[in-house]
Design a protein around this motif. Structure first.
Motif, PDB file in Angstrom:
ATOM      1  N   PRO A 108      54.702  72.903  79.264  1.00 35.52           N
ATOM      2  CA  PRO A 108      54.549  73.203  80.701  1.00 35.52           C
ATOM      3  C   PRO A 108      54.557  74.702  80.957  1.00 35.52           C
ATOM      4  O   PRO A 108      55.327  75.449  80.365  1.00 35.52           O
ATOM      5  CB  PRO A 108      55.769  72.523  81.322  1.00 35.52           C
ATOM      6  CG  PRO A 108      56.095  71.401  80.382  1.00 35.52           C
ATOM      7  CD  PRO A 108      55.795  71.938  79.003  1.00 35.52           C
ATOM      8  N   GLY A 109      53.649  75.133  81.843  1.00 35.88           N
ATOM      9  CA  GLY A 109      53.590  76.528  82.240  1.00 35.88           C
ATOM     10  C   GLY A 109      52.623  77.387  81.476  1.00 35.88           C
ATOM     11  O   GLY A 109      52.337  78.520  81.899  1.00 35.88           O
ATOM     12  N   VAL A 110      52.082  76.897  80.353  1.00 33.63           N
ATOM     13  CA  VAL A 110      51.145  77.722  79.573  1.00 33.63           C
ATOM     14  C   VAL A 110      49.845  77.929  80.350  1.00 33.63           C
ATOM     15  O   VAL A 110      49.312  79.035  80.423  1.00 33.63           O
ATOM     16  CB  VAL A 110      50.882  77.103  78.188  1.00 33.63           C
ATOM     17  CG1 VAL A 110      49.775  77.851  77.452  1.00 33.63           C
ATOM     18  CG2 VAL A 110      52.162  77.112  77.362  1.00 33.63           C
ATOM     19  N   GLY A 111      49.286  76.856  80.902  1.00 30.60           N
ATOM     20  CA  GLY A 111      48.151  76.994  81.804  1.00 30.60           C
ATOM     21  C   GLY A 111      46.778  76.916  81.181  1.00 30.60           C
ATOM     22  O   GLY A 111      45.782  77.135  81.872  1.00 30.60           O
ATOM     23  N   LEU A 112      46.670  76.576  79.898  1.00 29.88           N
ATOM     24  CA  LEU A 112      45.354  76.516  79.258  1.00 29.88           C
ATOM     25  C   LEU A 112      44.506  75.378  79.825  1.00 29.88           C
ATOM     26  O   LEU A 112      43.344  75.573  80.187  1.00 29.88           O
ATOM     27  CB  LEU A 112      45.525  76.366  77.745  1.00 29.88           C
ATOM     28  CG  LEU A 112      44.253  76.219  76.911  1.00 29.88           C
ATOM     29  CD1 LEU A 112      43.286  77.363  77.168  1.00 29.88           C
ATOM     30  CD2 LEU A 112      44.617  76.133  75.427  1.00 29.88           C
ATOM     31  N   GLY A 113      45.075  74.175  79.906  1.00 30.08           N
ATOM     32  CA  GLY A 113      44.329  73.048  80.448  1.00 30.08           C
ATOM     33  C   GLY A 113      43.958  73.250  81.897  1.00 30.08           C
ATOM     34  O   GLY A 113      42.823  72.964  82.309  1.00 30.08           O
ATOM     35  N   ALA A 114      44.898  73.753  82.694  1.00 25.56           N
ATOM     36  CA  ALA A 114      44.618  73.999  84.109  1.00 25.56           C
ATOM     37  C   ALA A 114      43.547  75.063  84.280  1.00 25.56           C
ATOM     38  O   ALA A 114      42.704  74.977  85.176  1.00 25.56           O
ATOM     39  CB  ALA A 114      45.903  74.409  84.827  1.00 25.56           C
ATOM     40  N   GLY A 115      43.562  76.090  83.415  1.00 24.60           N
ATOM     41  CA  GLY A 115      42.535  77.109  83.480  1.00 24.60           C
ATOM     42  C   GLY A 115      41.157  76.538  83.200  1.00 24.60           C
ATOM     43  O   GLY A 115      40.181  76.864  83.885  1.00 24.60           O
ATOM     44  N   LEU A 116      41.052  75.657  82.207  1.00 23.31           N
ATOM     45  CA  LEU A 116      39.772  75.018  81.897  1.00 23.31           C
ATOM     46  C   LEU A 116      39.299  74.138  83.057  1.00 23.31           C
ATOM     47  O   LEU A 116      38.101  74.017  83.316  1.00 23.31           O
ATOM     48  CB  LEU A 116      39.902  74.173  80.636  1.00 23.31           C
ATOM     49  CG  LEU A 116      40.057  74.947  79.321  1.00 23.31           C
ATOM     50  CD1 LEU A 116      40.461  74.003  78.203  1.00 23.31           C
ATOM     51  CD2 LEU A 116      38.768  75.664  78.960  1.00 23.31           C
ATOM     52  N   ALA A 117      40.265  73.514  83.752  1.00 24.40           N
ATOM     53  CA  ALA A 117      39.925  72.634  84.879  1.00 24.40           C
ATOM     54  C   ALA A 117      39.635  73.409  86.160  1.00 24.40           C
ATOM     55  O   ALA A 117      39.155  72.825  87.135  1.00 24.40           O
ATOM     56  CB  ALA A 117      41.058  71.646  85.121  1.00 24.40           C
ATOM     57  N   GLY A 118      39.958  74.712  86.182  1.00 29.96           N
ATOM     58  CA  GLY A 118      39.740  75.505  87.382  1.00 29.96           C
ATOM     59  C   GLY A 118      40.824  75.343  88.425  1.00 29.96           C
ATOM     60  O   GLY A 118      40.584  75.591  89.614  1.00 29.96           O
ATOM     61  N   LEU A 119      42.037  74.953  88.009  1.00 31.04           N
ATOM     62  CA  LEU A 119      43.135  74.776  88.947  1.00 31.04           C
ATOM     63  C   LEU A 119      43.854  76.103  89.192  1.00 31.04           C
ATOM     64  O   LEU A 119      43.930  76.954  88.308  1.00 31.04           O
ATOM     65  CB  LEU A 119      44.130  73.754  88.401  1.00 31.04           C
ATOM     66  CG  LEU A 119      43.585  72.348  88.120  1.00 31.04           C
ATOM     67  CD1 LEU A 119      44.703  71.445  87.614  1.00 31.04           C
ATOM     68  CD2 LEU A 119      42.951  71.757  89.370  1.00 31.04           C
ATOM     69  N   PRO A 120      44.451  76.291  90.379  1.00 32.26           N
ATOM     70  CA  PRO A 120      45.115  77.550  90.680  1.00 32.26           C
ATOM     71  C   PRO A 120      46.456  77.717  89.983  1.00 32.26           C
ATOM     72  O   PRO A 120      46.876  78.842  89.704  1.00 32.26           O
ATOM     73  CB  PRO A 120      45.291  77.504  92.200  1.00 32.26           C
ATOM     74  CG  PRO A 120      45.324  76.040  92.537  1.00 32.26           C
ATOM     75  CD  PRO A 120      44.383  75.395  91.567  1.00 32.26           C
ATOM     76  N   GLY A 121      47.159  76.623  89.709  1.00 32.73           N
ATOM     77  CA  GLY A 121      48.466  76.701  89.070  1.00 32.73           C
ATOM     78  C   GLY A 121      48.370  76.475  87.582  1.00 32.73           C
ATOM     79  O   GLY A 121      47.303  76.174  87.042  1.00 32.73           O
TER      80      GLY A 121
END
Length: 208
Positions: A108-121
């Protein structure tokens, strides 16, 4: 980690540690786990990542018919170890044309998957997993639920396995048809297995 690295959330060039701080930093997101340049799809490059991995390196096994392993990357440094991983596989889209899949495991908190998905968090966010799951994967003979994450021009699914986020990011969005039947995932860190991985050209979908 040596040389150039980027932020796993936005892809901006990361600032290396200094005499005043041992952390890598992004001008937008502050302290980060730096994302290394993508590694070529080979057994040697994979082995260089697995020794420092604190999260799984997931691969679908057996691979879908005609699919190849097309690269790897990891987020982390010498202090933290690899806290986020991505494995790329590529092959024919069940609905026609080529397709690409990145499988991300991260703390949690690394943000790689969210970055690929285009999420802000850095993570899937509030309200995630509030409804019925949209797909499943199999891990060690157990099914793990995945939920669809809204994203443009790709299909993104996220869930949790063994305390880590699991993301499946597919291009184009029609390639989500691969998950009509659960994919079986293997952790490439497992020393009890010696998978004969078929390698292809480096995927352009890998960040960094």
């Amino acid at each position: 980690m040596a040389g150039r690295a980027v932020c796993p959330r936005c892809g901006s060039e990361a600032r290396a540690p200094t005499a005043w701080s041992s952390a890598w930093r992004c001008d937008l997101h502050g302290e980060i786990c730096p994302l290394a340049l993508a590694r070529m799809p080979s057994k040697e490059c994979l082995g260089g990542l697995l020794g420092d991995a604190r999260v799984p390196f997931w691969v679908p096994w057996p691979l879908p018919q005609g699919w190849l392993v097309t690269g790897f990357t990891g987020a982390g440094d010498e202090r933290s170890g690899i806290r986020g991983s991505a494995v790329a596989v590529s092959g024919p889209n069940p609905l026609g044309g080529p397709a690409d899949l990145l499988i991300v495991a991260e703390e949690p908190g690394v943000g790689l998957g969210a970055g690929l998905a285009g999420l802000p968090g850095p993570d899937p966010g509030d309200g995630f997993a509030s409804g019925q799951p949209n797909a499943t994967v199999k891990v060690a003979n157990h099914e793990a639920p995945l939920w669809l994450v809204e994203a443009d021009h790709k299909a993104v699914f996220a869930g949790e396995v063994a305390g880590s986020w699991l993301w499946l990011v597919l291009w184009p969005d029609t390639a989500g048809a691969l998950l009509i039947e659960p994919l079986e995932l293997r952790d490439l860190r497992d020393p009890a297995q010696d998978l004969d991985l078929p390698f292809g050209a480096l995927s352009p979908r890998l960040p960094a």
